[in-house]
Each structure stands twice: as C-alpha cells, then as structure tokens.
Design a protein around this motif. Sequence first.
Motif, PDB file in Angstrom:
ATOM      1  N   UNK A 141       0.816  -1.225   0.000  1.00  0.00           N
ATOM      2  CA  UNK A 141       0.000   0.000   0.000  1.00  0.00           C
ATOM      3  C   UNK A 141       0.850   1.275   0.000  1.00  0.00           C
ATOM      4  N   UNK A 142       2.126   1.150   0.357  1.00  0.00           N
ATOM      5  CA  UNK A 142       3.004   2.320   0.350  1.00  0.00           C
ATOM      6  C   UNK A 142       3.225   2.856  -1.061  1.00  0.00           C
ATOM      7  N   UNK A 143       3.040   2.000  -2.071  1.00  0.00           N
ATOM      8  CA  UNK A 143       3.238   2.419  -3.460  1.00  0.00           C
ATOM      9  C   UNK A 143       1.981   2.989  -4.096  1.00  0.00           C
ATOM     10  N   UNK A 144       0.921   3.078  -3.323  1.00  0.00           N
ATOM     11  CA  UNK A 144      -0.348   3.587  -3.868  1.00  0.00           C
ATOM     12  C   UNK A 144      -0.480   5.081  -3.623  1.00  0.00           C
ATOM     13  N   UNK A 145      -1.680   5.577  -3.611  1.00  0.00           N
ATOM     14  CA  UNK A 145      -1.933   7.015  -3.435  1.00  0.00           C
ATOM     15  C   UNK A 145      -1.561   7.478  -2.021  1.00  0.00           C
ATOM     16  N   UNK A 146      -1.572   8.778  -1.816  1.00  0.00           N
ATOM     17  CA  UNK A 146      -1.149   9.386  -0.552  1.00  0.00           C
ATOM     18  C   UNK A 146      -1.969   8.898   0.643  1.00  0.00           C
ATOM     19  N   UNK A 147      -3.280   8.765   0.472  1.00  0.00           N
ATOM     20  CA  UNK A 147      -4.122   8.295   1.584  1.00  0.00           C
ATOM     21  C   UNK A 147      -3.788   6.860   1.963  1.00  0.00           C
ATOM     22  N   UNK A 148      -3.595   6.006   0.966  1.00  0.00           N
ATOM     23  CA  UNK A 148      -3.226   4.609   1.232  1.00  0.00           C
ATOM     24  C   UNK A 148      -1.871   4.549   1.919  1.00  0.00           C
ATOM     25  N   UNK A 149      -0.936   5.378   1.455  1.00  0.00           N
ATOM     26  CA  UNK A 149       0.406   5.411   2.045  1.00  0.00           C
ATOM     27  C   UNK A 149       0.340   5.836   3.505  1.00  0.00           C
ATOM     28  N   UNK A 150      -0.448   6.886   3.780  1.00  0.00           N
ATOM     29  CA  UNK A 150      -0.573   7.390   5.150  1.00  0.00           C
ATOM     30  C   UNK A 150      -1.174   6.324   6.059  1.00  0.00           C
ATOM     31  N   UNK A 151      -2.213   5.681   5.597  1.00  0.00           N
ATOM     32  CA  UNK A 151      -2.864   4.613   6.359  1.00  0.00           C
ATOM     33  C   UNK A 151      -1.914   3.430   6.579  1.00  0.00           C
ATOM     34  N   UNK A 152      -1.172   3.072   5.539  1.00  0.00           N
ATOM     35  CA  UNK A 152      -0.229   1.955   5.635  1.00  0.00           C
ATOM     36  C   UNK A 152       0.879   2.267   6.642  1.00  0.00           C
ATOM     37  N   UNK A 153       1.409   3.482   6.589  1.00  0.00           N
ATOM     38  CA  UNK A 153       2.472   3.849   7.532  1.00  0.00           C
ATOM     39  C   UNK A 153       1.960   3.823   8.968  1.00  0.00           C
TER      40      UNK A 153
END
Length: 161
Positions: free
Chosen positions: A8-20
């Motif tokens: 999910x880190x390679x997806x959009x900003x919201x997905x990245x934020x949630x994944x982190x």
Amino acid sequence: MVRRELENLDKDADSRKSAMKALKSYVKDLDSKAIPLFLAQVSETKETGSSGEYTISLYEVLARVHGHKIVPQIDNIMTTIIKTLMSSAGSFALHQACSKVVPAIARYGMDPTTPEDKKRHIIHSLCKPLSDCLLGSHESLSSGAALCLKALVECDNWRFA
C-alpha cells in the motif's frame, strides 16, 4: 498483514498514510523474537519504488521503539541500507531516510549502562559498512554513505568508535 501494508506504500497518498500508521503500530507491538522476521519482510519487499524512503523510515521507528533489542540485527539493517543506497539512483529523499536510521540505531541501541566495549562494537557495526563504501566508484552509494556517516557524527555517539 505486513506485506499488504508494504504494498500500500506504493499507492496514493491516503493509502500510504494509512499503511504507515498501521506499520508503525505493528512495529510498536513486535516482541524481540519477531524483529528478525519483520526486518526480513521489509528488506525483501523494499525496492527503489516511491515507497523506499517510507520503508526505510520503519527502521528508525524500530530503533526508537525497541532500543537495544535491535542491536543483534544491526548487520542485517546495514546490509539493507547499503543495498538501498546502491539502488537509490541519487534520490536525496532516500539518502536522507537512510541517514536518519543510522544515528537512531546509535542513539537508541545504547544507554548509559551499556558496557564501553559493546558501545564500540555497535558504532563499528554502523561505521564499517559505510566507510567501506566511501571510496567506491558507485557515486550514489558513496554520497549516501557519507551522508549517513555525517549524521552519525552529528549525533555524538561516534565517540565510542
């Protein structure tokens, strides 16, 4: 779960934020026996995609949360850092992320009760792989290694070397 969040880190900003957020929470809940498995999963999936700096920053979180428990894993972490610097194509963000991990390990991997010889060993384990890269012909690797060493010197724990 870890692999899914790393993807999910390679997806959009919201997905990245949630994944982190999920990955940081996972790191906080790790017991010391699970640290090597987590490191293996992260280094296995970590490529030089847009997620590289986020993935590497998990090592900084790991150092902060688990302190001296990560010391046995320094060699594995440094191997991943060197591979990351080598494949970074000069990405300053990736170099900067790596340069935050190295002093974090020095800062949180030792405390005032750590014996002097163990402190020297920790600093040597951080410095040796980086200093070996300084004179290499791979410019991205040598400049990244120099940035990591500079950050280590600035954190003041280098004096144990």
